[in-house]
Motif scaffolding. Structure first.
Motif, PDB file in Angstrom:
ATOM      1  N   UNK A  60      65.465 -69.923  29.636  1.00  7.37           N
ATOM      2  CA  UNK A  60      65.665 -69.586  31.115  1.00  7.37           C
ATOM      3  C   UNK A  60      67.010 -68.978  31.438  1.00  7.37           C
ATOM      4  N   UNK A  61      67.894 -69.371  31.111  1.00  9.17           N
ATOM      5  CA  UNK A  61      69.293 -68.907  30.988  1.00  9.17           C
ATOM      6  C   UNK A  61      69.398 -67.378  30.449  1.00  9.17           C
ATOM      7  N   UNK A  62      68.684 -67.251  29.279  1.00 10.06           N
ATOM      8  CA  UNK A  62      68.778 -65.780  28.633  1.00 10.06           C
ATOM      9  C   UNK A  62      67.886 -64.866  29.569  1.00 10.06           C
ATOM     10  N   UNK A  63      66.940 -65.290  29.801  1.00 13.24           N
ATOM     11  CA  UNK A  63      65.734 -64.279  30.757  1.00 13.24           C
ATOM     12  C   UNK A  63      66.591 -64.038  32.274  1.00 13.24           C
ATOM     13  N   UNK A  64      67.347 -65.091  32.795  1.00 16.40           N
ATOM     14  CA  UNK A  64      67.994 -64.982  34.130  1.00 16.40           C
ATOM     15  C   UNK A  64      69.037 -63.862  33.776  1.00 16.40           C
ATOM     16  N   UNK A  65      69.824 -63.923  32.891  1.00 15.10           N
ATOM     17  CA  UNK A  65      71.037 -63.000  32.397  1.00 15.10           C
ATOM     18  C   UNK A  65      70.592 -61.760  32.175  1.00 15.10           C
TER      19      UNK A  65
END
Length: 147
Positions: free
Chosen positions: A12-17
């Motif tokens: 989730x954090x990687x896609x949001x970034x």
């Protein structure tokens, strides 16, 4: 465009970034069962905004996802070491069904991107419980689960 993430772990954090880097949204909302995790990831993304297209980066709970154009669901109970992937089904089905229903309640016109294992089954479950047309519930992954 508003993109919300339900699950702020590694995926989730990687896609949001990446969404922030690419300037895909004017607003990005991160949520997680562990609110400090969502807060930390949102603050990390904010640190890079001097070098990215500007967007509002927020963290909160599922109510803060209201009005999202896209909701990315990466939440799930992780697989234990040496555990067959199929066991994720029984543990994640109830969790995902509840999250999908709530997400669609707050964002009835959204597109759902599912990135939760076992992917194919969770995407079908999301389609069934969301009430959304098939072209607005998309599974994003590899052929690992399909195989």
């Amino acid at each position: 465009m508003k993109i919300s993430f339900i699950g702020s772990g590694k995926v989730g954090a990687a896609v949001a970034y990446t969404a922030s880097l690419k300037g895909l949204a004017q607003e990005i909302v991160l949520t997680d069962a562990f609110s400090d995790k969502a807060r930390g990831e949102a603050l990390d993304i904010l640190q890079g905004q001097a070098f990215t297209p500007q967007a509002q980066i927020k963290y909160g709970d599922i109510k803060d996802t209201a009005g999202s154009d896209i909701i990315v669901i990466t939440a799930g109970i992780p697989r234990k070491a040496d555990e067959p992937r199929v066991l994720l089904l029984s543990r994640n089905a109830g969790l995902i069904a509840g999250l999908v229903k709530e997400a669609v309640l707050y964002s009835p016109d959204c597109i759902l991107f599912m990135i939760t294992n076992p992917l194919d089954v969770m995407t079908q479950l999301a389609y069934q419980v969301s009430g959304l047309p098939a072209n607005r519930v998309i599974g994003m992954g590899t052929v690992l689960d399909t195989a």
